[in-house]
Design an enzyme around this catalytic site. Structure first.
Site, PDB file in Angstrom:
ATOM      1  N   ASP A   7      28.104 -19.296 -41.792  1.00 36.24           N
ATOM      2  CA  ASP A   7      29.156 -18.106 -41.157  1.00 36.24           C
ATOM      3  C   ASP A   7      28.789 -16.956 -42.469  1.00 36.24           C
ATOM      4  O   ASP A   7      29.095 -15.972 -42.041  1.00 36.24           O
ATOM      5  CB  ASP A   7      30.670 -18.574 -41.408  1.00 36.24           C
ATOM      6  CG  ASP A   7      30.878 -19.722 -40.442  1.00 36.24           C
ATOM      7  OD1 ASP A   7      30.544 -19.499 -39.104  1.00 36.24           O
ATOM      8  OD2 ASP A   7      31.639 -20.769 -40.685  1.00 36.24           O
ATOM      9  N   HIS A  55      35.587 -23.605 -39.959  1.00 31.82           N
ATOM     10  CA  HIS A  55      34.341 -23.363 -39.217  1.00 31.82           C
ATOM     11  C   HIS A  55      34.210 -23.609 -37.845  1.00 31.82           C
ATOM     12  O   HIS A  55      33.786 -24.560 -37.129  1.00 31.82           O
ATOM     13  CB  HIS A  55      33.195 -24.169 -39.746  1.00 31.82           C
ATOM     14  CG  HIS A  55      31.687 -23.906 -39.122  1.00 31.82           C
ATOM     15  ND1 HIS A  55      31.041 -22.655 -39.213  1.00 31.82           N
ATOM     16  CD2 HIS A  55      31.074 -24.853 -38.457  1.00 31.82           C
ATOM     17  CE1 HIS A  55      30.089 -23.007 -38.244  1.00 31.82           C
ATOM     18  NE2 HIS A  55      30.237 -24.054 -37.700  1.00 31.82           N
TER      19      HIS A  55
HETATM   20  P1  NAD Z   1      20.404 -33.096 -32.937  1.00 29.54           P
HETATM   21  O1  NAD Z   1      20.955 -33.794 -31.720  1.00 29.54           O
HETATM   22  O2  NAD Z   1      19.140 -32.178 -32.673  1.00 29.54           O
HETATM   23  O3  NAD Z   1      20.195 -34.025 -34.053  1.00 29.54           O
HETATM   24  C1  NAD Z   1      21.216 -34.899 -34.483  1.00 29.54           C
HETATM   25  C2  NAD Z   1      20.326 -36.092 -35.097  1.00 29.54           C
HETATM   26  O4  NAD Z   1      21.465 -37.052 -35.589  1.00 29.54           O
HETATM   27  C3  NAD Z   1      19.604 -36.633 -34.105  1.00 29.54           C
HETATM   28  O5  NAD Z   1      18.056 -37.010 -34.788  1.00 29.54           O
HETATM   29  C4  NAD Z   1      20.233 -38.247 -33.792  1.00 29.54           C
HETATM   30  O6  NAD Z   1      19.197 -39.121 -34.008  1.00 29.54           O
HETATM   31  C5  NAD Z   1      21.012 -38.261 -35.323  1.00 29.54           C
HETATM   32  N1  NAD Z   1      22.109 -39.145 -35.351  1.00 29.54           N
HETATM   33  C6  NAD Z   1      23.017 -39.514 -34.304  1.00 29.54           C
HETATM   34  N2  NAD Z   1      23.657 -40.589 -34.866  1.00 29.54           N
HETATM   35  C7  NAD Z   1      23.390 -40.906 -36.162  1.00 29.54           C
HETATM   36  C8  NAD Z   1      23.572 -41.974 -37.016  1.00 29.54           C
HETATM   37  N3  NAD Z   1      24.708 -42.594 -36.735  1.00 29.54           N
HETATM   38  N4  NAD Z   1      22.954 -41.818 -38.234  1.00 29.54           N
HETATM   39  C9  NAD Z   1      21.820 -41.185 -38.371  1.00 29.54           C
HETATM   40  N5  NAD Z   1      21.285 -40.236 -37.729  1.00 29.54           N
HETATM   41  C10 NAD Z   1      22.247 -40.046 -36.541  1.00 29.54           C
HETATM   42  O7  NAD Z   1      21.478 -32.023 -33.463  1.00 29.54           O
HETATM   43  P2  NAD Z   1      21.463 -30.761 -34.211  1.00 29.54           P
HETATM   44  O8  NAD Z   1      21.153 -29.721 -33.568  1.00 29.54           O
HETATM   45  O9  NAD Z   1      20.703 -31.298 -35.583  1.00 29.54           O
HETATM   46  O10 NAD Z   1      22.924 -30.664 -34.823  1.00 29.54           O
HETATM   47  C11 NAD Z   1      23.558 -31.603 -35.456  1.00 29.54           C
HETATM   48  C12 NAD Z   1      25.109 -31.377 -36.004  1.00 29.54           C
HETATM   49  O11 NAD Z   1      25.161 -30.227 -36.690  1.00 29.54           O
HETATM   50  C13 NAD Z   1      25.892 -31.244 -34.530  1.00 29.54           C
HETATM   51  O12 NAD Z   1      27.257 -31.753 -34.566  1.00 29.54           O
HETATM   52  C14 NAD Z   1      26.241 -29.446 -34.666  1.00 29.54           C
HETATM   53  O13 NAD Z   1      27.088 -29.156 -33.972  1.00 29.54           O
HETATM   54  C15 NAD Z   1      26.298 -29.410 -36.037  1.00 29.54           C
HETATM   55  N6  NAD Z   1      26.181 -28.011 -36.533  1.00 29.54           N
HETATM   56  C16 NAD Z   1      26.773 -27.631 -37.395  1.00 29.54           C
HETATM   57  C17 NAD Z   1      26.698 -26.395 -37.864  1.00 29.54           C
HETATM   58  C18 NAD Z   1      27.356 -25.968 -39.200  1.00 29.54           C
HETATM   59  O14 NAD Z   1      27.673 -24.785 -39.506  1.00 29.54           O
HETATM   60  N7  NAD Z   1      28.356 -26.738 -39.896  1.00 29.54           N
HETATM   61  C19 NAD Z   1      25.923 -25.429 -37.396  1.00 29.54           C
HETATM   62  C20 NAD Z   1      24.835 -26.036 -36.363  1.00 29.54           C
HETATM   63  C21 NAD Z   1      24.918 -27.123 -36.172  1.00 29.54           C
HETATM   64  C1  LMR Z   2      27.192 -22.862 -35.505  1.00 33.01           C
HETATM   65  O1  LMR Z   2      28.284 -22.211 -36.043  1.00 33.01           O
HETATM   66  O2  LMR Z   2      26.344 -22.236 -35.067  1.00 33.01           O
HETATM   67  C2  LMR Z   2      27.170 -24.361 -35.287  1.00 33.01           C
HETATM   68  O3  LMR Z   2      28.865 -24.712 -35.659  1.00 33.01           O
HETATM   69  C3  LMR Z   2      27.056 -24.894 -34.079  1.00 33.01           C
HETATM   70  C4  LMR Z   2      27.863 -24.504 -32.747  1.00 33.01           C
HETATM   71  O4  LMR Z   2      28.422 -25.380 -32.154  1.00 33.01           O
HETATM   72  O5  LMR Z   2      28.061 -23.254 -32.496  1.00 33.01           O
END
Ligand code: NAD
Ligand code: LMR
Length: 340
Positions: free
Chosen positions: A173, A200
């Protein structure tokens, strides 16, 4: 009596800190995912990292083999999905980054991820509490407003909770706010720091433009900018058309937050980031966790800053934030109580 260190000037002290660099193991849980891979890559390029441990339910050894060819000094190990693998990945970690879990598809809110991600984060938090109870835990998995309270409850149940060591990563953010304001003002985003507080997701994301270099932005321009910062995640989710949410910008933001935590652990002073932590700021309104500026130190949270002066418009944003945030936090806490 003066210690050798106390009589050094600032430049000498900084050099002292750098020369006294410690060994830092960083663990990524969810390392083979959309965020996990580029985040692991960026951690491999971080000079403060000496050991990089990658864990996922699939694919971590392959990602580790690939990244391990990069010619920086740190060792890289990838662990197959097993209790032993998880234990080895976590043991001795200074920082544990958790991007494990499912991302949004168009039309979903972050809260729609709760049913899947709550138990993933709960179970990884249990392992972290058992094998890395002193690590700084950085939660990326959504919904951050709930997954951070989930992690806190798990650590409490195991008697190892230290609020100074648990962080919800809201850095994306901050990154977006700085970029979006620079686009409007045709400036270098490196010179644009915008404090973003709250949580967030959607209206819980509260940018404080009045505290930025551009407090003059008002009316429709302000409303559009604030809306873009609050809903920037949706832009990416829609553009990816069902293939997930922000991964590359998130890896950049997560690597920045991890670097700040490591620099502070290594003795650097005045490291400040906005991050979602257990906070006294709105406890009187029932809010246990809140993102605001935090000074980081060797133990994690060193000082939680006051929100400072906000204008009437921002107070309105804060009121909306508090109402939503309270529900998200309670939902996470209740989940662990009912599903220990
Ligand atoms: P993704 O599906 O590409 O990757 C997630 C990974 O987690 C996969 O490789 C999967 O195998 C692994 N996984 C699932 N369960 C697991 C476990 N028990 N132990 C270990 N690994 C496990 O998803 P992504 O795009 O990398 O997003 C991941 C998370 O991050 C989502 O929840 C998304 O919403 C979040 N996110 C947060 C922010 C933020 O600003 N905080 C920003 C973007 C995404
Ligand atoms: C973001 O802000 O990009 C992440 O929290 C992923 C989402 O779900 O938007």
């Amino acid at each position: 009596m003066f210690s050798a260190r106390s009589i050094l000037n600032t430049a000498q002290r900084r050099a002292f800190s750098v020369s006294a660099q410690q060994n830092f193991k960083v663990t990524v849980l969810g390392a083979a995912g959309g965020i996990g891979q580029p985040l692991s890559l960026l951690m491999k390029t971080n000079k403060l990292v000496t050991d990089l441990a990658l864990y996922d339910i699939r694919g971590a050894p392959g990602v580790a083999a690939d990244i391990s060819h990069i010619n920086t000094k740190s060792s890289v190990n990838g662990y197959a999905p097993s209790p032993e693998g998880l234990k080895s990945a976590l043991s001795g970690a200074e920082v544990v980054l958790i991007p494990a879990g499912v991302p949004r598809k168009p039309g979903m809110s972050r809260d729609d991820l709760f049913n899947t991600n709550a138990s993933i984060v709960r179970d990884l938090a249990k392992a972290a509490a058992d094998f890395a109870p002193k690590a700084k835990i950085l939660i990326i998995s959504n919904p951050v407003n709930s997954t951070v309270p989930i992690t806190a409850e798990v650590f409490k149940s195991k008697g190892v909770y230290d609020p100074k060591r648990l962080f919800g990563v809201t850095t994306l953010d901050i990154v977006r706010a700085s970029r979006f304001i620079s686009e409007i003002k045709s400036t270098d985003p490196a010179n644009e720091a915008v404090t973003v507080i709250g949580g967030h997701s959607g209206v819980t994301i509260v940018p404080l433009l009045s505290q930025s270099n551009h407090s003059e932005i008002s009316g429709e321009a302000r409303d559009k900018l604030v809306n873009r910062i609050q809903f920037g995640g949706d832009e990416v989710v829609q553009a990816k058309e069902g293939a997930g949410s922000a991964t590359l910008s998130m890896a950049y933001a997560g690597a920045r937050m991890a670097d700040s935590i490591l620099r502070a652990a290594n003795g650097e002073k005045n490291v400040v980031e906005c991050t979602f932590v257990e906070s006294p700021l709105y406890k009187d309104q029932g809010i246990d966790f809140f993102s605001s500026k935090v000074t980081l130190g060797p133990e994690g949270v060193a000082k939680i800053h006051e929100v400072g002066k906000v204008n009437e418009y921002e107070q309105g944003l804060l009121d909306a934030c508090i109402a939503d945030l309270a529900k998200n936090i309670t939902k996470g806490q209740k989940f662990v109580k009912e599903n220990p």
